[in-house]
Design a protein around this motif. Structure first.
Motif, PDB file in Angstrom:
ATOM      1  N   ARG A 216      -9.250  12.610   8.408  1.00 48.73           N
ATOM      2  CA  ARG A 216     -10.076  11.922   7.412  1.00 48.73           C
ATOM      3  C   ARG A 216      -9.196  10.962   6.631  1.00 48.73           C
ATOM      4  O   ARG A 216      -7.992  11.178   6.499  1.00 48.73           O
ATOM      5  N   ALA A 217      -9.822   9.916   6.097  1.00 51.12           N
ATOM      6  CA  ALA A 217      -9.097   8.956   5.269  1.00 51.12           C
ATOM      7  C   ALA A 217      -9.893   8.684   4.005  1.00 51.12           C
ATOM      8  O   ALA A 217     -11.126   8.649   4.029  1.00 51.12           O
ATOM      9  N   GLY A 218      -9.167   8.516   2.912  1.00 48.81           N
ATOM     10  CA  GLY A 218      -9.772   8.154   1.643  1.00 48.81           C
ATOM     11  C   GLY A 218      -9.022   6.966   1.070  1.00 48.81           C
ATOM     12  O   GLY A 218      -7.874   6.706   1.440  1.00 48.81           O
ATOM     13  N   PHE A 219      -9.663   6.239   0.189  1.00 50.51           N
ATOM     14  CA  PHE A 219      -9.081   5.010  -0.341  1.00 50.51           C
ATOM     15  C   PHE A 219      -9.117   5.009  -1.859  1.00 50.51           C
ATOM     16  O   PHE A 219     -10.109   5.417  -2.462  1.00 50.51           O
TER      17      PHE A 219
ATOM     18  N   MET B 224       0.836  -1.168   0.000  1.00 52.71           N
ATOM     19  CA  MET B 224       0.000   0.000   0.000  1.00 52.71           C
ATOM     20  C   MET B 224       0.883   1.234   0.000  1.00 52.71           C
ATOM     21  O   MET B 224       2.017   1.198   0.443  1.00 52.71           O
ATOM     22  N   VAL B 225       0.319   2.302  -0.518  1.00 53.41           N
ATOM     23  CA  VAL B 225       1.023   3.577  -0.594  1.00 53.41           C
ATOM     24  C   VAL B 225       0.209   4.579   0.209  1.00 53.41           C
ATOM     25  O   VAL B 225      -1.016   4.643   0.073  1.00 53.41           O
ATOM     26  N   LEU B 226       0.880   5.354   1.058  1.00 50.87           N
ATOM     27  CA  LEU B 226       0.197   6.352   1.882  1.00 50.87           C
ATOM     28  C   LEU B 226       0.580   7.750   1.440  1.00 50.87           C
ATOM     29  O   LEU B 226       1.746   8.021   1.155  1.00 50.87           O
ATOM     30  N   HIS B 227      -0.406   8.624   1.411  1.00 48.73           N
ATOM     31  CA  HIS B 227      -0.187  10.043   1.150  1.00 48.73           C
ATOM     32  C   HIS B 227      -0.810  10.789   2.320  1.00 48.73           C
ATOM     33  O   HIS B 227      -1.997  10.590   2.609  1.00 48.73           O
ATOM     34  N   LEU B 228      -0.030  11.631   2.987  1.00 52.19           N
ATOM     35  CA  LEU B 228      -0.521  12.353   4.151  1.00 52.19           C
ATOM     36  C   LEU B 228      -0.445  13.846   3.903  1.00 52.19           C
ATOM     37  O   LEU B 228       0.602  14.369   3.515  1.00 52.19           O
ATOM     38  N   LEU B 229      -1.561  14.525   4.125  1.00 44.84           N
ATOM     39  CA  LEU B 229      -1.602  15.973   4.122  1.00 44.84           C
ATOM     40  C   LEU B 229      -1.876  16.363   5.573  1.00 44.84           C
ATOM     41  O   LEU B 229      -3.003  16.212   6.054  1.00 44.84           O
ATOM     42  N   PRO B 230      -0.845  16.824   6.310  1.00 44.59           N
ATOM     43  CA  PRO B 230      -1.017  17.057   7.744  1.00 44.59           C
ATOM     44  C   PRO B 230      -1.999  18.181   8.079  1.00 44.59           C
ATOM     45  O   PRO B 230      -2.650  18.138   9.110  1.00 44.59           O
ATOM     46  N   VAL B 231      -2.106  19.183   7.209  1.00 43.95           N
ATOM     47  CA  VAL B 231      -3.030  20.280   7.464  1.00 43.95           C
ATOM     48  C   VAL B 231      -3.929  20.445   6.253  1.00 43.95           C
ATOM     49  O   VAL B 231      -3.460  20.697   5.146  1.00 43.95           O
ATOM     50  N   ARG B 232      -5.198  20.274   6.472  1.00 42.51           N
ATOM     51  CA  ARG B 232      -6.201  20.365   5.416  1.00 42.51           C
ATOM     52  C   ARG B 232      -6.383  21.822   5.007  1.00 42.51           C
ATOM     53  O   ARG B 232      -6.498  22.696   5.857  1.00 42.51           O
ATOM     54  N   PRO B 233      -6.415  22.120   3.706  1.00 38.44           N
ATOM     55  CA  PRO B 233      -6.624  23.505   3.271  1.00 38.44           C
ATOM     56  C   PRO B 233      -8.043  23.963   3.608  1.00 38.44           C
ATOM     57  O   PRO B 233      -8.946  23.137   3.752  1.00 38.44           O
ATOM     58  N   PRO B 234      -8.251  25.282   3.734  1.00 32.92           N
ATOM     59  CA  PRO B 234      -9.606  25.763   4.044  1.00 32.92           C
ATOM     60  C   PRO B 234     -10.568  25.427   2.907  1.00 32.92           C
ATOM     61  O   PRO B 234     -10.159  25.299   1.754  1.00 32.92           O
ATOM     62  N   ALA B 235     -11.833  25.289   3.264  1.00 34.79           N
ATOM     63  CA  ALA B 235     -12.861  24.945   2.269  1.00 34.79           C
ATOM     64  C   ALA B 235     -12.975  26.060   1.242  1.00 34.79           C
ATOM     65  O   ALA B 235     -12.925  27.241   1.580  1.00 34.79           O
ATOM     66  N   ARG B 236     -13.118  25.678  -0.027  1.00 36.07           N
ATOM     67  CA  ARG B 236     -13.315  26.658  -1.096  1.00 36.07           C
ATOM     68  C   ARG B 236     -14.766  27.090  -1.108  1.00 36.07           C
ATOM     69  O   ARG B 236     -15.658  26.315  -0.795  1.00 36.07           O
TER      70      ARG B 236
ATOM     71  N   GLU C 298       9.083  10.937   9.586  1.00 34.89           N
ATOM     72  CA  GLU C 298       9.755  11.889   8.696  1.00 34.89           C
ATOM     73  C   GLU C 298       9.247  13.292   8.949  1.00 34.89           C
ATOM     74  O   GLU C 298       9.995  14.251   8.957  1.00 34.89           O
ATOM     75  N   ARG C 299       7.953  13.421   9.205  1.00 38.12           N
ATOM     76  CA  ARG C 299       7.359  14.735   9.423  1.00 38.12           C
ATOM     77  C   ARG C 299       7.907  15.354  10.704  1.00 38.12           C
ATOM     78  O   ARG C 299       8.295  16.509  10.719  1.00 38.12           O
ATOM     79  N   SER C 300       7.999  14.574  11.783  1.00 33.97           N
ATOM     80  CA  SER C 300       8.506  15.120  13.037  1.00 33.97           C
ATOM     81  C   SER C 300      10.014  15.331  12.956  1.00 33.97           C
ATOM     82  O   SER C 300      10.550  16.257  13.538  1.00 33.97           O
ATOM     83  N   ALA C 301      10.720  14.492  12.200  1.00 39.25           N
ATOM     84  CA  ALA C 301      12.168  14.667  12.039  1.00 39.25           C
ATOM     85  C   ALA C 301      12.469  15.936  11.256  1.00 39.25           C
ATOM     86  O   ALA C 301      13.418  16.655  11.562  1.00 39.25           O
TER      87      ALA C 301
ATOM     88  N   LEU D 251      -6.452   6.021  13.108  1.00 39.31           N
ATOM     89  CA  LEU D 251      -6.711   7.447  12.886  1.00 39.31           C
ATOM     90  C   LEU D 251      -6.299   8.320  14.063  1.00 39.31           C
ATOM     91  O   LEU D 251      -5.938   9.479  13.874  1.00 39.31           O
ATOM     92  N   ASP D 252      -6.328   7.773  15.261  1.00 34.40           N
ATOM     93  CA  ASP D 252      -5.965   8.577  16.434  1.00 34.40           C
ATOM     94  C   ASP D 252      -4.494   8.994  16.430  1.00 34.40           C
ATOM     95  O   ASP D 252      -4.101   9.900  17.173  1.00 34.40           O
ATOM     96  N   ARG D 253      -3.675   8.382  15.597  1.00 32.71           N
ATOM     97  CA  ARG D 253      -2.262   8.750  15.488  1.00 32.71           C
ATOM     98  C   ARG D 253      -2.058  10.028  14.677  1.00 32.71           C
ATOM     99  O   ARG D 253      -0.988  10.621  14.719  1.00 32.71           O
ATOM    100  N   LEU D 254      -3.070  10.437  13.929  1.00 35.78           N
ATOM    101  CA  LEU D 254      -2.946  11.571  13.017  1.00 35.78           C
ATOM    102  C   LEU D 254      -3.446  12.859  13.668  1.00 35.78           C
ATOM    103  O   LEU D 254      -4.328  12.825  14.525  1.00 35.78           O
ATOM    104  N   PRO D 255      -2.902  14.001  13.240  1.00 33.97           N
ATOM    105  CA  PRO D 255      -3.425  15.279  13.729  1.00 33.97           C
ATOM    106  C   PRO D 255      -4.885  15.442  13.316  1.00 33.97           C
ATOM    107  O   PRO D 255      -5.332  14.868  12.322  1.00 33.97           O
ATOM    108  N   ASP D 256      -5.626  16.255  14.071  1.00 36.03           N
ATOM    109  CA  ASP D 256      -7.051  16.454  13.785  1.00 36.03           C
ATOM    110  C   ASP D 256      -7.305  17.064  12.410  1.00 36.03           C
ATOM    111  O   ASP D 256      -8.390  16.937  11.871  1.00 36.03           O
TER     112      ASP D 256
END
Length: 112
Positions: A34-37, A1-13, A103-106, A64-69
């Motif tokens: 949130r998660a998508g597949f 599996m491949v993961l893509h993480l966006l730590p901060v969601r952009p504001p709604a358009r 990697e993000r925290s490093a 999911l609890d491991r991820l920022p809100d």
């Protein structure tokens, strides 16, 4: 599996500048990660793809609890996911999140 993480969601358009978010939901920003597949045809036929999606959803729900809100996570299934056990999917997801979140925290520490 491949993961893509966006730590901060952009504001709604806003749709057409009318003050309504493009997704049609009024109110404040969504809370919680949130998660998508993405499960393509290379994984298998429709029945196999839906089975893989259900299994991935169950595995991701526990992590999911491991991820920022404000995070968005996209999980892309590779063809091997069709024959993997739920435990193998769980291990792969956990290892992938360890790598992505580490990697993000490093990178934050290196900027300080």
């Amino acid at each position: 599996m491949v993961l893509h993480l966006l730590p901060v969601r952009p504001p709604a358009r806003m749709a057409g500048g009318l003050g309504v978010p493009a997704d049609g939901v009024a109110g404040g920003p969504a809370t919680g990660p949130r998660a998508g597949f993405v499960v393509g045809k290379a994984v298998g036929n429709s029945v196999v793809r839906h089975r893989v999606t259900r299994r991935l959803r169950a595995v991701v729900r526990d992590e999911l609890d491991r991820l920022p809100d404000t995070a968005d996570l996209v999980v892309r299934a590779r063809p091997e996911a069709a024959t993997a056990t739920s435990e193998q999917l769980r291990r792969d997801l956990s290892a992938g999140l360890d790598r992505v979140l580490g990697e993000r925290s490093a990178s934050r520490r290196s900027r300080s």
